[in-house]
Design a protein around this motif. Structure first.
Motif, PDB file in Angstrom:
ATOM      1  N   ILE A   1      65.202  -6.979  36.327  1.00  0.00           N
ATOM      2  CA  ILE A   1      63.752  -6.827  36.321  1.00  0.00           C
ATOM      3  C   ILE A   1      63.162  -8.074  36.964  1.00  0.00           C
ATOM      4  O   ILE A   1      63.022  -9.121  36.333  1.00  0.00           O
ATOM      5  N   GLU A   2      62.828  -7.956  38.225  1.00  0.00           N
ATOM      6  CA  GLU A   2      62.337  -9.100  38.989  1.00  0.00           C
ATOM      7  C   GLU A   2      60.998  -9.604  38.457  1.00  0.00           C
ATOM      8  O   GLU A   2      60.112  -8.822  38.139  1.00  0.00           O
ATOM      9  N   GLY A   3      60.886 -10.911  38.358  1.00  0.00           N
ATOM     10  CA  GLY A   3      59.628 -11.537  37.978  1.00  0.00           C
ATOM     11  C   GLY A   3      59.298 -11.479  36.497  1.00  0.00           C
ATOM     12  O   GLY A   3      58.229 -11.928  36.102  1.00  0.00           O
ATOM     13  N   ALA A   4      60.186 -10.934  35.676  1.00  0.00           N
ATOM     14  CA  ALA A   4      59.909 -10.847  34.235  1.00  0.00           C
ATOM     15  C   ALA A   4      59.882 -12.244  33.625  1.00  0.00           C
ATOM     16  O   ALA A   4      60.765 -13.059  33.869  1.00  0.00           O
ATOM     17  N   VAL A   5      58.851 -12.507  32.855  1.00  0.00           N
ATOM     18  CA  VAL A   5      58.747 -13.758  32.106  1.00  0.00           C
ATOM     19  C   VAL A   5      58.913 -13.382  30.640  1.00  0.00           C
ATOM     20  O   VAL A   5      58.029 -12.769  30.038  1.00  0.00           O
TER      21      VAL A   5
END
Length: 80
Positions: free
Chosen positions: A13-17
């Protein structure tokens, strides 16, 4: 980002913080949540950060949080 299926590998999941509760303990028995660009919320087990993530709508998370605040799940955590 397009539709994300439940059970996707969390590291995909790209960009998940990812965030976890301040009440989390050092033993790693925590869940982490991440807001996704489409408005969904991803949930993963902190002990397996590359493992599967479940994806929920904001309404589903809100309903769960409301139930937790009302004490509906207290018995599941060893409380009364």
């Amino acid at each position: 980002m397009g539709h994300i299926d439940n059970g996707i590998q969390a590291s995909c999941i790209e960009g998940a913080v990812w965030r976890k509760s301040r009440r989390s303990n050092p033993s790693g028995n925590c869940v982490e949540l991440a807001e996704l660009p489409g408005g969904e919320i991803a949930v993963r087990n902190s002990r397996y950060p590359d493992g599967p993530a479940l994806i929920y709508t904001r309404a589903e998370i809100a309903t769960f949080i409301d139930g937790a605040k009302d004490g509906e799940f207290d018995g599941m955590a060893g409380g009364c």
